[in-house]
Design a protein around this motif. Structure first.
Motif, mmCIF file in Angstrom:
data_model
loop_
_atom_site.group_PDB
_atom_site.id
_atom_site.type_symbol
_atom_site.label_atom_id
_atom_site.label_comp_id
_atom_site.label_asym_id
_atom_site.label_seq_id
_atom_site.Cartn_x
_atom_site.Cartn_y
_atom_site.Cartn_z
ATOM 1 N N MET A 178 0.823 -1.198 0.000
ATOM 2 C CA MET A 178 0.000 0.000 0.000
ATOM 3 C C MET A 178 0.861 1.254 0.000
ATOM 4 S SD MET A 178 -3.290 -0.900 2.356
ATOM 5 C CE MET A 178 -2.431 -1.344 3.826
ATOM 6 N N ARG A 179 2.145 1.102 0.200
ATOM 7 C CA ARG A 179 3.025 2.263 0.205
ATOM 8 C C ARG A 179 3.550 2.625 -1.181
ATOM 9 N NH1 ARG A 179 7.079 1.830 5.291
ATOM 10 N NH2 ARG A 179 5.503 1.969 6.907
ATOM 11 N N SER A 180 3.395 1.737 -2.137
ATOM 12 C CA SER A 180 3.977 1.982 -3.451
ATOM 13 C C SER A 180 3.141 2.973 -4.263
ATOM 14 C CB SER A 180 4.111 0.668 -4.219
ATOM 15 O OG SER A 180 2.840 0.183 -4.551
ATOM 16 N N GLU A 181 3.722 3.420 -5.341
ATOM 17 C CA GLU A 181 3.038 4.313 -6.280
ATOM 18 C C GLU A 181 2.055 3.495 -7.088
ATOM 19 O OE1 GLU A 181 1.709 7.376 -8.096
ATOM 20 O OE2 GLU A 181 3.453 7.744 -6.832
ATOM 21 N N PHE A 182 0.803 3.921 -7.149
ATOM 22 C CA PHE A 182 -0.212 3.183 -7.879
ATOM 23 C C PHE A 182 -0.306 3.612 -9.340
ATOM 24 C CE2 PHE A 182 -2.222 2.734 -3.550
ATOM 25 C CZ PHE A 182 -1.934 1.388 -3.418
ATOM 26 N N ILE A 183 0.075 4.837 -9.660
ATOM 27 C CA ILE A 183 -0.019 5.312 -11.040
ATOM 28 C C ILE A 183 0.884 4.451 -11.922
ATOM 29 C CG2 ILE A 183 0.421 7.257 -12.597
ATOM 30 C CD1 ILE A 183 -0.360 9.092 -10.276
ATOM 31 N N GLY A 184 0.310 3.954 -13.000
ATOM 32 C CA GLY A 184 1.029 3.089 -13.922
ATOM 33 C C GLY A 184 0.785 1.607 -13.684
ATOM 34 N N MET A 185 0.176 1.263 -12.551
ATOM 35 C CA MET A 185 -0.097 -0.143 -12.245
ATOM 36 C C MET A 185 -1.396 -0.593 -12.902
ATOM 37 S SD MET A 185 0.929 -0.521 -8.239
ATOM 38 C CE MET A 185 0.913 -2.312 -8.267
ATOM 39 N N ASN A 186 -1.433 -1.851 -13.296
ATOM 40 C CA ASN A 186 -2.675 -2.458 -13.769
ATOM 41 C C ASN A 186 -3.483 -2.868 -12.556
ATOM 42 O OD1 ASN A 186 -2.272 -2.320 -16.594
ATOM 43 N ND2 ASN A 186 -0.797 -3.985 -16.414
ATOM 44 N N VAL A 187 -4.791 -2.699 -12.656
ATOM 45 C CA VAL A 187 -5.673 -2.996 -11.535
ATOM 46 C C VAL A 187 -6.948 -3.632 -12.055
ATOM 47 C CG1 VAL A 187 -6.753 -0.702 -11.566
ATOM 48 C CG2 VAL A 187 -6.739 -2.008 -9.456
ATOM 49 N N GLU A 188 -7.516 -4.489 -11.228
ATOM 50 C CA GLU A 188 -8.818 -5.078 -11.533
ATOM 51 C C GLU A 188 -9.781 -4.568 -10.462
ATOM 52 O OE1 GLU A 188 -10.903 -9.455 -11.713
ATOM 53 O OE2 GLU A 188 -8.755 -9.279 -12.128
ATOM 54 N N ILE A 189 -10.855 -3.936 -10.900
ATOM 55 C CA ILE A 189 -11.863 -3.427 -9.980
ATOM 56 C C ILE A 189 -12.760 -4.605 -9.614
ATOM 57 C CG2 ILE A 189 -13.675 -1.713 -9.606
ATOM 58 C CD1 ILE A 189 -10.821 -0.606 -10.307
ATOM 59 N N GLN A 190 -12.796 -4.949 -8.344
ATOM 60 C CA GLN A 190 -13.577 -6.089 -7.881
ATOM 61 C C GLN A 190 -15.020 -5.703 -7.574
ATOM 62 O OE1 GLN A 190 -12.424 -9.472 -7.399
ATOM 63 N NE2 GLN A 190 -10.980 -8.601 -8.850
ATOM 64 N N SER A 191 -15.206 -4.566 -6.928
ATOM 65 C CA SER A 191 -16.563 -4.122 -6.623
ATOM 66 C C SER A 191 -16.584 -2.609 -6.496
ATOM 67 C CB SER A 191 -17.072 -4.761 -5.334
ATOM 68 O OG SER A 191 -16.320 -4.317 -4.235
ATOM 69 N N SER A 192 -17.539 -2.002 -7.135
ATOM 70 C CA SER A 192 -17.755 -0.561 -7.046
ATOM 71 C C SER A 192 -19.044 -0.249 -7.792
ATOM 72 C CB SER A 192 -16.593 0.234 -7.667
ATOM 73 O OG SER A 192 -16.674 0.222 -9.065
ATOM 74 N N GLY A 193 -19.458 0.995 -7.764
ATOM 75 C CA GLY A 193 -20.627 1.403 -8.517
ATOM 76 C C GLY A 193 -20.355 1.442 -10.012
ATOM 77 N N CYS A 194 -19.079 1.315 -10.400
ATOM 78 C CA CYS A 194 -18.688 1.376 -11.808
ATOM 79 C C CYS A 194 -18.642 0.008 -12.468
ATOM 80 C CB CYS A 194 -17.317 2.036 -11.934
ATOM 81 S SG CYS A 194 -17.250 3.699 -11.293
ATOM 82 N N GLY A 195 -18.906 -1.043 -11.709
ATOM 83 C CA GLY A 195 -18.868 -2.381 -12.276
ATOM 84 C C GLY A 195 -17.525 -3.057 -12.089
ATOM 85 N N HIS A 196 -17.348 -4.195 -12.750
ATOM 86 C CA HIS A 196 -16.151 -5.022 -12.649
ATOM 87 C C HIS A 196 -15.373 -4.895 -13.961
ATOM 88 C CE1 HIS A 196 -13.887 -8.581 -11.299
ATOM 89 N NE2 HIS A 196 -13.825 -8.855 -12.594
ATOM 90 N N PHE A 197 -14.139 -4.380 -13.885
ATOM 91 C CA PHE A 197 -13.323 -4.242 -15.090
ATOM 92 C C PHE A 197 -11.855 -4.114 -14.731
ATOM 93 C CE2 PHE A 197 -14.497 0.045 -13.888
ATOM 94 C CZ PHE A 197 -13.328 0.771 -14.050
ATOM 95 N N CYS A 198 -10.998 -4.168 -15.738
ATOM 96 C CA CYS A 198 -9.548 -4.039 -15.573
ATOM 97 C C CYS A 198 -9.072 -2.809 -16.327
ATOM 98 C CB CYS A 198 -8.829 -5.252 -16.133
ATOM 99 S SG CYS A 198 -9.255 -6.781 -15.342
ATOM 100 N N GLY A 199 -7.933 -2.273 -15.897
ATOM 101 C CA GLY A 199 -7.339 -1.144 -16.586
ATOM 102 C C GLY A 199 -6.052 -0.719 -15.925
ATOM 103 N N LYS A 200 -5.502 0.393 -16.405
ATOM 104 C CA LYS A 200 -4.257 0.931 -15.872
ATOM 105 C C LYS A 200 -4.549 2.258 -15.181
ATOM 106 C CE LYS A 200 -0.226 0.571 -17.787
ATOM 107 N NZ LYS A 200 0.950 0.694 -18.663
ATOM 108 N N ILE A 201 -4.008 2.442 -13.981
ATOM 109 C CA ILE A 201 -4.210 3.677 -13.236
ATOM 110 C C ILE A 201 -3.372 4.782 -13.875
ATOM 111 C CG2 ILE A 201 -3.918 4.834 -11.008
ATOM 112 C CD1 ILE A 201 -4.422 2.104 -9.689
ATOM 113 N N VAL A 202 -4.029 5.882 -14.255
ATOM 114 C CA VAL A 202 -3.320 6.994 -14.879
ATOM 115 C C VAL A 202 -3.287 8.233 -13.991
ATOM 116 C CG1 VAL A 202 -3.689 6.209 -17.241
ATOM 117 C CG2 VAL A 202 -5.382 7.696 -16.178
#
Length: 78
Positions: free
Chosen positions: A1-25
């Motif tokens: 949790m201490r690392s930089e998240f920008i540039g990392m690939n992430v999978e959204i598990q649960s949110s109001g936006c649905g379930h999807f994958c992408g890269k944090i910009v």
């Protein structure tokens, strides 16, 4: 949790936006901006779960645990 998240690939598990994958910009205190396909989606950290792959391991993080400004996260999480 201490690392930089920008540039990392992430999978959204649960949110109001649905379930999807992408890269944090971009990241703010309360949101991630994620590049998904040909568009960018702003996902609130609160009430969301994010699955990151970090150093070969999958890490599930609840958004409320990282709801800090990126520059303050290292100071607060020890």
């Amino acid at each position: 949790m201490r690392s930089e998240f920008i540039g990392m690939n992430v999978e959204i598990q649960s949110s109001g936006c649905g379930h999807f994958c992408g890269k944090i910009v971009d990241e703010s205190k309360n949101t991630f901006t994620i590049h998904k396909g040909d568009r960018e989606v702003i996902v609130p950290k609160a009430h969301s779960e994010f699955l990151f792959t970090y150093q070969g391991e999958s890490v599930l993080i609840h958004g409320s645990e990282i709801q800090y400004r990126p520059e303050d996260r290292i100071k607060k999480i020890r």
